[in-house]
Design a protein around this motif. Sequence first.
Motif, PDB file in Angstrom:
ATOM      1  N   SER A 195       7.746  -9.826   9.358  1.00  0.00           N
ATOM      2  CA  SER A 195       6.823  -9.167  10.284  1.00  0.00           C
ATOM      3  C   SER A 195       5.635  -8.615   9.505  1.00  0.00           C
ATOM      4  O   SER A 195       5.654  -8.536   8.268  1.00  0.00           O
ATOM      5  CB  SER A 195       7.528  -8.037  11.021  1.00  0.00           C
ATOM      6  OG  SER A 195       7.877  -6.999  10.123  1.00  0.00           O
ATOM      7  N   LEU A 196       4.586  -8.199  10.227  1.00  0.00           N
ATOM      8  CA  LEU A 196       3.426  -7.615   9.554  1.00  0.00           C
ATOM      9  C   LEU A 196       3.833  -6.350   8.814  1.00  0.00           C
ATOM     10  O   LEU A 196       3.361  -6.090   7.703  1.00  0.00           O
ATOM     11  CB  LEU A 196       2.331  -7.294  10.576  1.00  0.00           C
ATOM     12  CG  LEU A 196       1.030  -6.742   9.973  1.00  0.00           C
ATOM     13  CD1 LEU A 196       0.398  -7.756   9.035  1.00  0.00           C
ATOM     14  CD2 LEU A 196       0.057  -6.343  11.081  1.00  0.00           C
ATOM     15  N   ARG A 197       4.739  -5.572   9.410  1.00  0.00           N
ATOM     16  CA  ARG A 197       5.236  -4.374   8.736  1.00  0.00           C
ATOM     17  C   ARG A 197       5.960  -4.749   7.449  1.00  0.00           C
ATOM     18  O   ARG A 197       5.835  -4.078   6.431  1.00  0.00           O
ATOM     19  CB  ARG A 197       6.176  -3.600   9.668  1.00  0.00           C
ATOM     20  CG  ARG A 197       6.534  -2.206   9.191  1.00  0.00           C
ATOM     21  CD  ARG A 197       7.501  -1.551  10.178  1.00  0.00           C
ATOM     22  NE  ARG A 197       6.907  -1.456  11.503  1.00  0.00           N
ATOM     23  CZ  ARG A 197       6.160  -0.443  11.912  1.00  0.00           C
ATOM     24  NH1 ARG A 197       5.921   0.563  11.083  1.00  0.00           N
ATOM     25  NH2 ARG A 197       5.668  -0.431  13.135  1.00  0.00           N
ATOM     26  N   GLY A 198       6.699  -5.842   7.494  1.00  0.00           N
ATOM     27  CA  GLY A 198       7.396  -6.300   6.305  1.00  0.00           C
ATOM     28  C   GLY A 198       6.433  -6.772   5.234  1.00  0.00           C
ATOM     29  O   GLY A 198       6.639  -6.520   4.037  1.00  0.00           O
ATOM     30  N   VAL A 199       5.368  -7.479   5.649  1.00  0.00           N
ATOM     31  CA  VAL A 199       4.342  -7.932   4.697  1.00  0.00           C
ATOM     32  C   VAL A 199       3.688  -6.736   4.021  1.00  0.00           C
ATOM     33  O   VAL A 199       3.451  -6.730   2.813  1.00  0.00           O
ATOM     34  CB  VAL A 199       3.291  -8.796   5.418  1.00  0.00           C
ATOM     35  CG1 VAL A 199       2.136  -9.144   4.469  1.00  0.00           C
ATOM     36  CG2 VAL A 199       3.925 -10.074   5.949  1.00  0.00           C
ATOM     37  N   VAL A 231      -2.599  -9.820  -1.631  1.00  0.00           N
ATOM     38  CA  VAL A 231      -3.543 -10.666  -0.896  1.00  0.00           C
ATOM     39  C   VAL A 231      -2.951 -11.076   0.448  1.00  0.00           C
ATOM     40  O   VAL A 231      -3.658 -11.133   1.467  1.00  0.00           O
ATOM     41  CB  VAL A 231      -3.920 -11.906  -1.731  1.00  0.00           C
ATOM     42  CG1 VAL A 231      -4.712 -12.909  -0.888  1.00  0.00           C
ATOM     43  CG2 VAL A 231      -4.736 -11.492  -2.952  1.00  0.00           C
ATOM     44  N   ALA A 232      -1.647 -11.338   0.478  1.00  0.00           N
ATOM     45  CA  ALA A 232      -0.999 -11.712   1.737  1.00  0.00           C
ATOM     46  C   ALA A 232      -1.125 -10.595   2.758  1.00  0.00           C
ATOM     47  O   ALA A 232      -1.354 -10.843   3.952  1.00  0.00           O
ATOM     48  CB  ALA A 232       0.470 -12.054   1.479  1.00  0.00           C
ATOM     49  N   TRP A 233      -0.977  -9.344   2.316  1.00  0.00           N
ATOM     50  CA  TRP A 233      -1.127  -8.214   3.223  1.00  0.00           C
ATOM     51  C   TRP A 233      -2.573  -8.061   3.696  1.00  0.00           C
ATOM     52  O   TRP A 233      -2.839  -7.857   4.881  1.00  0.00           O
ATOM     53  CB  TRP A 233      -0.650  -6.922   2.563  1.00  0.00           C
ATOM     54  CG  TRP A 233      -1.245  -5.680   3.143  1.00  0.00           C
ATOM     55  CD1 TRP A 233      -2.092  -4.802   2.548  1.00  0.00           C
ATOM     56  CD2 TRP A 233      -1.063  -5.184   4.484  1.00  0.00           C
ATOM     57  NE1 TRP A 233      -2.448  -3.795   3.394  1.00  0.00           N
ATOM     58  CE2 TRP A 233      -1.827  -3.997   4.607  1.00  0.00           C
ATOM     59  CE3 TRP A 233      -0.337  -5.628   5.580  1.00  0.00           C
ATOM     60  CZ2 TRP A 233      -1.886  -3.261   5.770  1.00  0.00           C
ATOM     61  CZ3 TRP A 233      -0.391  -4.890   6.764  1.00  0.00           C
ATOM     62  CH2 TRP A 233      -1.151  -3.716   6.850  1.00  0.00           C
TER      63      TRP A 233
END
Length: 351
Positions: free
Chosen positions: A174-178, A246-248
């Motif tokens: 999830s975005l939170r996980g990222v 960078v992924a985040w």
Amino acid sequence: MTQAIALSLTVPPVLSKTDEIALTDLYVRGTPANTLRAYERDLIYLTAWKGIRLKQGLNWPETESTALSFLLDHARDLRDADLGDPARVTAETLIKAGLRKSLTCPAPSTLDRRIASWRAFHRMRNLNSPFEAPLIRQARTKARRAAARPHTPKSARPITREVLEALLEACGSSLRGVRDRAILAVGWASGGRRRSEIVGFRCEDVSLEDFEKQGLIWLNMVETKTTQQGRTPRLVLKGRAARLLVAWIDAGGIGDGPLFRAISKADRPLARGLSPDAIYQILKRRLQQAGLPENYATPHGLRSGFLTQAALDGAPIQAAMRLSLHRSALQAQRYYDDVEITENPATDLLE
């Protein structure tokens, strides 16, 4: 956070009201946020202590007798004191008010910090501090020795590479996980950053100019606990930590403002940044999801884990300190000393 500065600063009468406001603002802008918070807490505590103990407000300059009473009250274990002992009665009142934890003797570092704040308040008023008196200086030295305690780590356990890998795996997709994966990786790989430093990063502090060709990210920090404003060296991220950051940035569409920010229930990034306590909550949640107790480690475990892993991998302490930004080699050496002798790379030199 400005109350301690505003209330403790006395300006010369020749200054206008405008100059007085400007001088107070200068103190606030020129003082690290963590120091301002400490000043705020200490001013509240000192005011409460004197009001309860001596039924008076703070004086400027403070009297030596008051300074000595404060020192003596905080240099002994009050559990053994008589129920009517003024120091014990004061401490119990402070405990009920949530300003003190127990009747035990406070740690020397806590007493030193409160006295340092009191001295700073005097300097702001251009006054001499009573804690400079020879008798009180000597009493402080004796109190520090009498209350000396064995070194205890700030985190129950260091977050070494193996533990960090489990935490990263537990973050999910999830975005939170990222975001959480980037926070943990950056906090660890950049030298073991403190909570306040992690949440203090802004987009303008991140340079991606060398990422495409060299896989490097440069991090600029305005200041840290051990470095002055404008004198903090750039830190470097590379490899997986750089890619996770960078992924985040890409997934969250982060273009300006706080680098790490809150996420809505709908898994969307918000404009506001995180508080230092949020790092603790994130770590606690990911520890549980990784199958570890939530109290397995604290955020300081990122810092101690980085240095512990550096010792396990045989990295020179000077190299590790260039990232951790420890000012004292003796302090950093503690983490190297904590490594089990059987795991010390130096034991394998013949092999």
